[in-house]
Design a protein around this motif. Structure first.
Motif, PDB file in Angstrom:
ATOM      1  N   VAL A  37       0.802  -1.241   0.000  1.00 44.99           N
ATOM      2  CA  VAL A  37       0.000   0.000   0.000  1.00 44.99           C
ATOM      3  C   VAL A  37       0.826   1.277   0.000  1.00 44.99           C
ATOM      4  O   VAL A  37       0.295   2.361  -0.281  1.00 44.99           O
ATOM      5  N   GLU A  77      -2.797  10.467   2.463  1.00 44.21           N
ATOM      6  CA  GLU A  77      -2.897   9.069   2.032  1.00 44.21           C
ATOM      7  C   GLU A  77      -2.210   8.152   3.033  1.00 44.21           C
ATOM      8  O   GLU A  77      -2.728   7.072   3.382  1.00 44.21           O
ATOM      9  N   ILE A  81      -3.824   5.136   5.210  1.00 44.07           N
ATOM     10  CA  ILE A  81      -3.243   3.793   5.215  1.00 44.07           C
ATOM     11  C   ILE A  81      -2.945   3.349   6.647  1.00 44.07           C
ATOM     12  O   ILE A  81      -3.154   2.189   7.006  1.00 44.07           O
ATOM     13  N   ASN A 114      -8.111  -2.117   3.217  1.00 45.79           N
ATOM     14  CA  ASN A 114      -6.785  -2.563   2.774  1.00 45.79           C
ATOM     15  C   ASN A 114      -6.478  -3.982   3.232  1.00 45.79           C
ATOM     16  O   ASN A 114      -5.876  -4.773   2.495  1.00 45.79           O
ATOM     17  N   TYR A 118      -5.442  -6.822   0.914  1.00 44.61           N
ATOM     18  CA  TYR A 118      -4.061  -7.290   1.060  1.00 44.61           C
ATOM     19  C   TYR A 118      -3.898  -7.984   2.424  1.00 44.61           C
ATOM     20  O   TYR A 118      -3.430  -7.369   3.398  1.00 44.61           O
TER      21      TYR A 118
END
Length: 892
Positions: A37, A77, A81, A114, A118
């Motif tokens: 990410v 961002e 994350i 996320n 992932y």
């Protein structure tokens, strides 16, 4: 392909240099969590920041050679994350990054989108502690670890030396903004398919700057302080404990985690690496053995298995009263040979020398000593609650239980066993009174639909425990009445139907729905139910068919299985038997059949069985009751043929049974074929066992059956070859007692709860309930009182055989209290003080004030910036201790 800048960032956060001996590599969890990410451009921004130093985009932009606008975009961002915190300070977005743990890894795992995309993010978080954790062994003083256990507050209320930094309320009162999120550790375990079933949703509280960040990035939802206190309470009720991130300094933190020992990646340090100092509070558990009654509630709820059940009776051999560790990381070199990697599956309930025989022998391992003590104190509702932790039907079992606990009661080695079942029956009378009964609190609202097939004791037990967990349970019963064999197989003079219905009523109050007169496999199929939204099934149809003998003449009209006979009587059919009734069989059911037959007409009832009187499987008290009602019992006779005249059975030819079992103990009767007897009979009732009738229930399924027609399922999880179908009760074991079926019902509920929640293991963190009893041969039983066993009095057989009413009485309150005093209180909990992390969960479960937290240490948290010299000092002290210990051994 390795992202070089991201690898640089992993080293930067870890304070490592590329190319050095300890550098972070592309295979390490620090890189693996960032890799999916974080872009190289994002990494360039964070490489210009320092740990825990607050900066704005304007501060960082010139350092990373990007515009302020682009820098801010990248920082936002990164915040989304989970690599950076973001708060608005003085009207400007301000960013900083924290340590890996507690910090970045939890924040990244709490980005659900996320993690779903992932899974390696979650796996890297788990791997971090497993890979780096061993290096911390012995290196951190008490109170200085990255995470710190905070005691459940009312567990330390009486402690005069407690400090405010050990109080949950202090942290909640110090803050004004709060959020809550799912537990990140339990999220990780789910992703890995290793969940333990503990409540995950809305369990971790953030405060202050962390709450502002969680709310802004939608990791959590905003809550009030009052809601935060309610979450703390709910966590404690669900057996969870409290921890805080411990790098903000003494008495400061930004979160309160509510943790379980089987999934928490911090508590793993204590349980797997046996490094409790890394996370512990200043407290340890202490047991007052005089007060302890070995109920086991503390043992079951200890997150790190620091508590086990032992004994407290005097013994000729040493007894374990404290679990002592001869080696700890404090003064010993610590490697894999000292670890417990299987800590989530090898928990022990009992010390090697054993515990109380009554709890051990009970199929449901009910806290017998516990409810006896509560009853002695007049705390009947609490006693009822304790029983219902393992058995939802104490009033039923108080009337029909086989009393395995009494057969092993240590008191029986002195005079007579404690009348455990009579005490339970007295307590259970409270459950029949709507004003006093105990209805448990529902823990959560999962909303998922579960189907239970079979309304007998095992199915009802499963439904009860699933309802408490918060599931929408529907019980499908093919008969028009509930209770299974409790209702249809046991006569009212042993178990009145009002008793069964009263305890079933509690399930209705818990929201369980019942559909009677519906046979799954005939009226509706498993696939039909799946299509209706049912996510799992518990099959507990019971052994509801009677077995035939396989001899000549048994198909005659007046040859009836005992099961069919009892069903007809219990359904109120107008049966009138006349003349001679022959009952073939020697078990409890055969006794019930014979006693019932004597009540439904003008009959003379005779029983014939293979076994000698001593070998009869029926309980001794049941045999005595039958004899008192003038039922004739003929031992050591086996049926040879049923005599038929004009299509009607008129008698049975028996042959003498010489032995029932062979030398290896297997059922293999031998007969004297020349020694026979013909007995006249107008009705023949066969009560030689029960079998399964599956109908079309298993049609088009993968479920397999054993040779005896029971279902094949895993012995621990009860899962069949259809993953969503679990089985228990007689359907799994063949005919057993109600208490055995009830115990399996609870296990089925545990498995189903885990099965329908994503990512849960059916095994990990599960209490295997592997109990073993103390060695009574080594006990010193001299000097005990000679109080006689209390009795409800003998029932006059001439009166009892005239009615279907249960004429057996209940102990008076005075008798009951006298009887409770006869208990020797064999068992007690013992503590491993080193492994205990001082969470206090044990104290919340103890009803006897027998376990408390005692302050043993004086450790305080240290801010991250001040941590290094503290750790270095501890490492040096430890090296000195290890060396001194080695020298001492050399000169011994």
């Amino acid at each position: 392909m390795v992202k070089e800048k991201v690898l640089d960032l992993a080293n930067h956060i870890s304070n490592k240099k590329r190319g050095s001996k300890n550098e972070i590599k592309a295979t390490d969890p620090e890189y693996m969590i960032l890799e999916p990410v974080v872009t190289d451009e994002m990494a360039e921004v964070v490489l210009c920041m320092e740990i825990r130093k607050k900066v704005t985009a304007k501060d960082v932009a010139p350092l990373c050679g990007k515009s302020v606008e682009r820098t801010e975009e990248l920082l936002l961002e990164l915040a989304d994350i989970g690599v950076c915190f973001v708060n608005e300070i003085d009207g400007v977005d301000t960013f900083w990054y924290e340590t890996w743990v507690p910090g970045i890894m939890e924040m990244m795992t709490n980005n659900k989108k996320n993690v779903e995309k992932y899974p390696q993010i979650a796996k890297a978080f788990e791997a971090y502690g497993r890979v780096r954790g061993p290096k911390t062994a012995g290196s951190f003083p008490v109170g200085v670890g990255l995470m710190r256990v905070i005691p459940i507050e009312h567990a330390i209320e009486g402690e005069t030396r407690r400090a405010s930094y050990e109080e949950v309320s202090k942290y909640l009162k110090d803050n004004d903004i709060f959020s809550v999120s799912d537990c990140s550790c339990r999220t990780v375990r789910e992703v890995m398919g290793e969940g333990c079933g503990h409540l995950k949703e809305d369990m971790c509280i953030q405060m202050g700057h962390a709450a502002e960040y969680y709310i802004r990035t939608k990791r959590g939802r905003q809550i009030t302080r009052e809601e935060a206190f309610e979450i703390i309470k709910r966590a404690e009720e669900n057996g969870l404990m409290h921890q805080i991130p411990n790098l903000d300094g003494s008495g400061k933190t930004h979160a309160i985690c509510n943790c379980c020992g089987c999934s928490c990646l911090s508590l793993r340090t204590a349980s797997m690496f046996i490094n409790a100092d890394m996370v512990r509070s200043n407290y340890v558990s202490k047991v007052d053995q005089d007060k302890c009654v070995a109920c086991g509630e503390c043992v079951q709820n200890c997150p790190v298995n620091a508590l086990q059940l032992g004994q407290k009776l005097c013994s000729k051999e040493p007894v374990i009263t404290e679990i002592k560790r001869t080696e700890t990381p404090r003064d010993t070199e610590w490697g894999p040979d000292k670890w417990n990697p299987d800590y989530r599956t090898n928990r022990k309930d009992v010390v090697d020398t054993g515990t109380s025989p009554c709890k051990t022998q009970c199929p449901a391992h009910i806290a017998i000593q516990g409810y006896i003590k509560l009853a002695s104190q007049g705390r009947y509702r609490e006693a009822l609650e304790l029983i219902k932790h393992e058995n939802p039907f104490p009033a039923v079992c108080g009337r029909i239980c086989p009393r395995k606990c009494e057969s092993e009661c240590t008191r029986g080695d002195i005079d007579e066993p404690v009348a455990i079942d009579e005490i339970k029956k007295f307590i259970a009378e409270q459950d029949l009174n709507v004003n006093h009964r105990y209805v448990p609190k529902i823990k959560h609202d999962y909303g998922k639909k579960i189907a239970v097939i079979g309304g007998g004791p095992s199915g009802l037990s499963c439904a009860y425990y699933l309802a408490i967990q918060g599931y929408k349970v529907t019980v499908f019963e093919k008969e028009n009445v509930l209770g299974g064999m409790l209702t249809l197989g046991i006569p009212s003079f042993r178990l009145e139907k009002e008793v069964v219905n009263a305890e079933i009523q509690i399930l209705k109050e818990l929201g369980v729905e019942f559909k009677t007169g519906v046979e799954v496999g005939k009226d509706v199929s498993l696939n039909d139910l799946r299509n209706q939204g049912f996510e799992a099934f518990y099959m507990a149809i019971g052994a509801c068919t009677g077995r035939k003998l396989g001899i000549e003449g048994e198909d005659a009209k007046n040859v009836i299985t005992g099961i069919d006979f009892m069903r007809d009587v219990n359904l109120g059919k107008d049966l009138k038997l006349q003349g001679n009734v022959i009952v073939i069989g020697g078990g409890n059911v055969a006794i019930d059949v014979a006693r019932t037959a004597s009540r439904v007409g003008d009959t003379q009832v005779k029983m014939y069985c293979l076994e000698s009187r001593e070998e009869m499987p029926a309980l001794p008290e049941e045999i005595e009751e039958a004899l008192s009602e003038d039922i004739e019992i003929n031992n050591s006779w086996g049926p040879k043929r049923i005599i038929i005249e004009n299509g009607i059975a008129t008698g049975v030819e028996f042959k003498k049974c010489l032995s029932v079992f062979d030398e290896s103990g297997r059922f293999n009767p031998t007969y004297d074929e020349n020694n026979t007897a013909i007995v006249k009979g107008d009705t023949i009732l066969l009560s030689i066992g029960q079998g399964m009738h599956w109908g079309n229930l298993l049609k088009d399924s993968k479920i397999q059956l054993n040779r005896n027609n029971t279902v094949k399922a895993d012995a621990i999880t009860l899962q069949t070859d259809e993953a969503d179908v679990f089985a228990g009760g007689d359907a799994l074991t063949g005919p057993k007692f109600a208490i055995d079926a009830i115990a399996l019902g609870k296990e089925g509920a545990i498995s189903i709860h885990r099965y329908v929640q994503p990512g849960q293991s059916l095994i990990i963190g599960r209490d295997r309930k592997e109990y073993h009893a103390l060695n009574k041969e080594t006990l010193d039983l001299q000097g005990y009182d000679d109080v006689k066993r209390q009795s409800v009095g003998h029932v006059d057989g001439s009166k009892s055989k005239q009615t279907f009413k249960d004429l057996r009485g209940t102990l008076t309150e005075e008798q009951m209290k006298k009887e409770t005093q006869r208990c020797l209180s064999c068992g007690a909990t013992v503590v491993d003080e080193f492994l205990c992390v001082g969470c206090g969960q044990c104290t919340t479960k103890c009803k006897f004030d027998a376990i408390s937290l005692v302050r043993k240490y004086d450790g305080e948290g240290v801010a991250y910036e001040d941590l290094k010299p503290v750790v270095i000092k501890q490492v040096l002290k430890r090296k000195v201790k290890i060396t001194a210990k080695k020298v001492t051994k050399l000169f011994k």
